[in-house]
Design an enzyme around this catalytic site. Structure first.
Site, PDB file in Angstrom:
ATOM      1  N   GLU A  69     -20.248  11.022 -36.277  1.00 36.22           N
ATOM      2  CA  GLU A  69     -20.876  12.232 -36.801  1.00 36.22           C
ATOM      3  C   GLU A  69     -22.364  11.961 -36.998  1.00 36.22           C
ATOM      4  O   GLU A  69     -22.762  10.875 -37.420  1.00 36.22           O
ATOM      5  CB  GLU A  69     -20.228  12.604 -38.130  1.00 36.22           C
ATOM      6  N   LYS A  77     -16.006  21.390 -38.156  1.00 30.80           N
ATOM      7  CA  LYS A  77     -15.560  20.734 -39.386  1.00 30.80           C
ATOM      8  C   LYS A  77     -15.004  21.745 -40.381  1.00 30.80           C
ATOM      9  O   LYS A  77     -15.686  22.683 -40.801  1.00 30.80           O
ATOM     10  CB  LYS A  77     -16.727  19.964 -39.996  1.00 30.80           C
ATOM     11  N   CYS A 115     -15.243  13.239 -40.641  1.00 34.06           N
ATOM     12  CA  CYS A 115     -15.671  12.660 -41.908  1.00 34.06           C
ATOM     13  C   CYS A 115     -14.814  13.116 -43.092  1.00 34.06           C
ATOM     14  O   CYS A 115     -13.676  12.716 -43.231  1.00 34.06           O
ATOM     15  CB  CYS A 115     -17.149  12.972 -42.118  1.00 34.06           C
TER      16      CYS A 115
END
EC number: 3.5.1.4
Length: 347
Positions: free
Chosen positions: A59, A134, A166
């Site tokens: 990321e 995301k 993440c």
């Protein structure tokens, strides 16, 4: 699943993860220069890892973190766009698949809405096979517009792949959603910083075990003037054991071979630790012994999940009753985030 060689086979997908040093960029020209650097790295890696079928970058590896809001909007990408064409050329030249970060991707209502934090899975022909946004931006710091679904795509040699990003990985629901929909490799690209190194290393291993899935983690390294990133990119087997893990070194690379047949054999034939099967066949031994058939129980026993599906507002009230009602807290205020002592409003 194997580790230690540079090869692959018809059954084994060669996967590489990169400890990419977090860039600090400010302009679109700098972003494109960095994308070309990533492209050159891919071609070089394939020379050293001839079995590499899939390369994964962290990321923020393309854009870095734009701490200035204007820079974040000005450098937001379109997909497809200039960055993806650079990556496509590299994948074609190296004859490999790749996972790349675009932070951000322009919202459909750009610039009136915040960009998305997006990953793409690209095949060795330079075609985008999966675009994932995301779902769980790292609030309160990240200002990305949230995505709303996961995907499962067929990757190299037929391995089924889901992308997550993440902070997504701190929520067990996303792992279960991906694997219950068929994912055999969950790719977690992250720009994770200290202090939570130990927690993030543990959670990816635990989720591999709990979901009978391969996991590939690519994380950033270095210091960008604000945060210090801990690296530890890793490839984890479907039994929760680490096949290969980087340290904190910039541009460290780990590589492993993931067997397609082994994970499918495990999911078909494993018994006591077949967590996917057993979740929807609860207590089948006791049911058999009770003369109630051999399928166990499929109904969801978890009240919170039933409430969340049938009445999201009621579920939200339930969690606020044990946490707080405002997104911010007055005991540690963050600019632009309303708390119980400030009025509501957007940044």
């Amino acid at each position: 699943m194997r580790h230690g060689d540079i090869s692959s086979s018809k059954d084994c997908v060669g996967v590489a993860v990169v400890n990419y040093k977090m860039p600090r960029l400010h302009t679109r020209a700098e972003v494109l220069d960095n994308a070309r650097k990533i492209a050159d790295m891919i071609v070089g890696m394939k020379q050293g890892l001839p079995g590499m079928d899939l390369v994964i970058f962290p990321e923020y590896s393309t854009h870095g973190i734009m701490y200035d809001a204007k820079e974040m909007y000005d450098t937001a990408s379109t997909i497809p766009g200039d960055e993806t064409e650079i990556f496509a050329d590299a994948c074609r030249r190296a004859k490999t698949w790749g996972v790349f970060s675009l932070t951000g991707e322009q919202h459909e209502d750009h610039p009136n809405k915040a960009p998305y934090n997006t990953l793409i899975l690209m095949n060795d022909k330079g075609e985008i096979v999966q675009k994932y946004r995301k779902i769980m931006p790292w609030c309160p710091v990240e200002g990305w517009y949230p995505g709303d679904c996961t995907y499962v795509s067929e990757g190299p040699k037929g391995l089924k792949i889901s992308l997550i990003i993440c902070d997504d990985g701190n929520y067990p629901e996303i792992w279960r959603d991906c694997t219950m929909r068929g994912a055999e490799l969950v790719v977690r690209c992250q720009g994770y910083m200290y202090p939570s190194k130990d927690q993030q290393v543990i959670v990816s291993k635990a989720m591999a075990w709990m979901n009978n899935t391969y996991v590939a983690v690519a994380n950033a390294t270095g210091f960008d003037g604000v945060y210090s990133y801990f690296g530890h990119s890793a490839i984890i087997g479907f039994d929760g054991r680490t096949l290969g893990e980087c340290g904190e070194e910039d541009y460290g690379i780990q590589y492993a071979e993931l067997s397609v047949s082994q994970i499918r054999d495990f999911r078909k034939n494993a018994q006591s630790q077949n967590h996917l099967f057993k979740l929807l066949h609860r207590g089948y031994t006791g049911k058999i012994n009770s003369g109630e058939g051999d399928q166990g129980v499929a109904e969801c026993p978890y009240e919170f999940y039933r409430t969340w599906i049938t009445s999201p507002d009621a579920a939200k009230e339930q969690v606020e009753a044990i946490t707080r009602k405002t997104v911010g807290t007055a005991e540690c205020p963050i600019e632009g985030i309303p708390n119980e002592e400030t009025p509501s409003g957007h940044r």
